[in-house]
Design an enzyme around this catalytic site. Sequence first.
Site, PDB file in Angstrom:
ATOM      1  N   LYS A  38       0.835  -1.198   0.000  1.00  0.00           N
ATOM      2  CA  LYS A  38       0.000   0.000   0.000  1.00  0.00           C
ATOM      3  C   LYS A  38       0.874   1.254   0.000  1.00  0.00           C
ATOM      4  CE  LYS A  38      -0.397  -0.084   5.043  1.00  0.00           C
ATOM      5  NZ  LYS A  38      -1.298  -0.188   6.206  1.00  0.00           N
ATOM      6  N   TYR A 264      11.727  31.761   3.984  1.00  0.00           N
ATOM      7  CA  TYR A 264      10.435  32.360   4.319  1.00  0.00           C
ATOM      8  C   TYR A 264      10.345  32.715   5.801  1.00  0.00           C
ATOM      9  CZ  TYR A 264       8.585  30.973  -0.239  1.00  0.00           C
ATOM     10  OH  TYR A 264       8.359  30.829  -1.581  1.00  0.00           O
TER      11      TYR A 264
END
Length: 368
Positions: A38, A264
């Site tokens: 998965k 940032y």
Amino acid sequence: MPKVQETTLEINLKSLEHNYNYLTSKTSENTKFLAVVKAFGYGSDPSRIALKLQDLNADYFAVAYVQEGITLRDAGVTKPILVLHPQPTNFKTIIERCLEPSIYSFKVLKAFIAEAEKEKQQQYPIHIKFNTGLNRLGFNENDSKEIIDTLKKTNAVKVKSIFSHMAASEDLNEKEFTLSQIQSFKNIISVFENNLGYSVLKHMCNTSGILNYPEAHFDMVRSGIGLYGFGNSAEQNKNLKPIASLKSVISQIHHINKGESLGYNRGFVAKNLVKTATIPVGHADGIGRQYGKGKGFVTINNQRAYILGNVCMDMIMVDVTTIDCEEGDEVIVFDNTYTAEALASSASTISYEILTAISQRIKRTFID
């Protein structure tokens, strides 16, 4: 391997084979092996992983959702595929693509029987999931007889397996709890074997269960993280090989003067002259913001370079003040030496998270 020229996830199928062989060596000859592929094969490549394991004679595959099973079928996987968390809206597709659903509640059981009858199925394989303590999905132990009564009213489905999931098999401090789960599952097995009228596969061990609880291997075991190189303990990690290596390059080097900021929100302000390297991998690629501000690191020329400031969407900036490096040099985010587990622990998380978060936009290459 030649050094990478761009951000690349290298997937070593030889290491996958090593891990498969190690895990199967811990089980008996008659114990089946279910490979969990998965989450894009734990962030690698589900199709290549499953096809390799199919060649190695894995007996079963498991995915979380139906679309993951369809991907495997489209890639040529012919072995049985268990869908661990199906939704009723996908039941018709499950039957069309020969997938096998985990049935975890009476609502889901009745809905799948109805769809199987509508599609005129006979003895379509289903898997009954029991909750023995994880408290996530599954029937309770005392639901067994009602489940059997419901199944005896139809020929449209047939139980292929009953299974459960250990909650803390990697933590030997929780051994008493795990043993109670095993006993609960044995009680469920007894009811099924005495009342269902035919035999079914039984399984509950995950990777740590395979390694720590051989008495609970039953008819089949399941492994996810172990196949990808991690055994949930430092001791077991020695026997496994991480299959994925995430590498990148230095795009640019800057010199940040004292008092200047970087990134940032001015997430880093230099207290002294700092040399930084900008690397083309960011939170859109799976390196989350929790790794910023000096927690996470990469390795450049065998030295740790810590992430400065905030992780950007497509880039990180790292401190290379004391590292002899140049633009274009290779950067190791993680590999089989500087592991994903070590990086994950720097941000108080686990290898599963960083592996499964690796973006599909990153180039994949394979070693076989």
